[in-house]
Design a protein around this motif. Structure first.
Motif: not given
Length: 258
Positions: A162, A190-192, A217
């Motif tokens: 990320s 982790y925004r994935l 992402k």
């Protein structure tokens, strides 16, 4: 004396990887790549001009295959084990690819600090499948590090991926289906966002033992399931789709995925 002897050290061999006449230096007593790396390299889609990095590259099999299937890409590999890293360096030189494949010897937890935050379009990883607490550990430390989370956990790999990716960058991962819950929880942390998943089974009548996952992402939620992939047919030969992976010519996607 053979043509390969100048490239090899004791206990090593050179293998034809089956893509474009490329060769890989391996040491069987330590660790040899498996079909999961080949499937991951095929699963990953690189666009022309992409900058991509393989976290935990081992002896460099994934960047090597990607150098064949993509054009105009800048490929990096990060590996913590010095012996594997040095072997990968010789492999890259042997194939005349030092202008395209760049290697770093480092812990995955240092990847962002070394390579730069938000500096890659694509991150690929075939990390150790077993946690440090699970599975029988091999007395060979090189194999133990490759198979168990000794030097980096699943979270370390996902967090680093990320950090390295640009906004809407692509993360491609191969792992075990038994770790799916962990993968999805950490990916979202982790925004994935998981976008595509494909299960791989050894044979038609067997449960999947490999899973391929594509995350983007900062993307919106929507998970797409691809048809399952089977490695061997009833005669113990590669299925047609696996054969096609090895026979596939160079491809380079010109369109991104949302």
């Amino acid at each position: 004396m053979t043509e390969w002897d100048i490239w090899l050290k004791k206990g090593e061999r050179v293998d034809d990887v089956g893509f474009g006449g490329l060769f890989l230096i391996q040491k069987p007593a330590e660790f040899c790549y498996g079909i999961d790396g080949v499937l991951l390299a095929d699963f990953a889609e690189l666009k022309k001009g992409n900058r991509a990095v393989d976290l935990g590259t081992g002896t460099g099999i994934i960047p090597l295959i990607l150098s064949y299937k993509s054009e105009g890409t800048e490929l990096w590999g990060l590996e913590v084990q010095e012996a594997s890293f040095e072997r990968a360096l010789r492999t890259v030189a042997l194939n005349g690819l030092t202008h395209r494949i760049h290697l770093i010897c480092s812990d995955v937890k240092e990847a962002v600090a070394i390579l730069g935050a938000g500096s890659f379009d694509t991150v690929i990883s075939n990390p150790p499948y077993n946690s440090n607490k699970d599975g029988l550990k091999n007395v060979n430390m090189a194999k133990t590090i490759a198979r168990h989370e000794i030097t980096g956990t699943l979270e370390d790999f996902i967090e680093s991926a990320s950090g390295l990716l640009k906004d809407r960058g692509d993360f491609y991962l191969v792992h075990r289906p038994s770790r799916l819950v962990d993968i999805f929880i950490l990916a979202r942390k982790y925004r994935l966002e998981p976008k595509t998943i494909r299960f791989v089974s050894p044979r038609f009548d067997e449960k999947p033992n490999i899973v391929l996952i594509h995350c983007v992402k900062n993307a919106g939620p929507e998970l797409r399931f691809l048809d399952p992939l089977f490695v061997y047919d009833k005669n113990g030969e590669y299925t047609k789709e696996i054969q096609n992976i090895y026979e596939r010519k160079k491809t380079c996607s010109d369109t991104g995925q949302v």
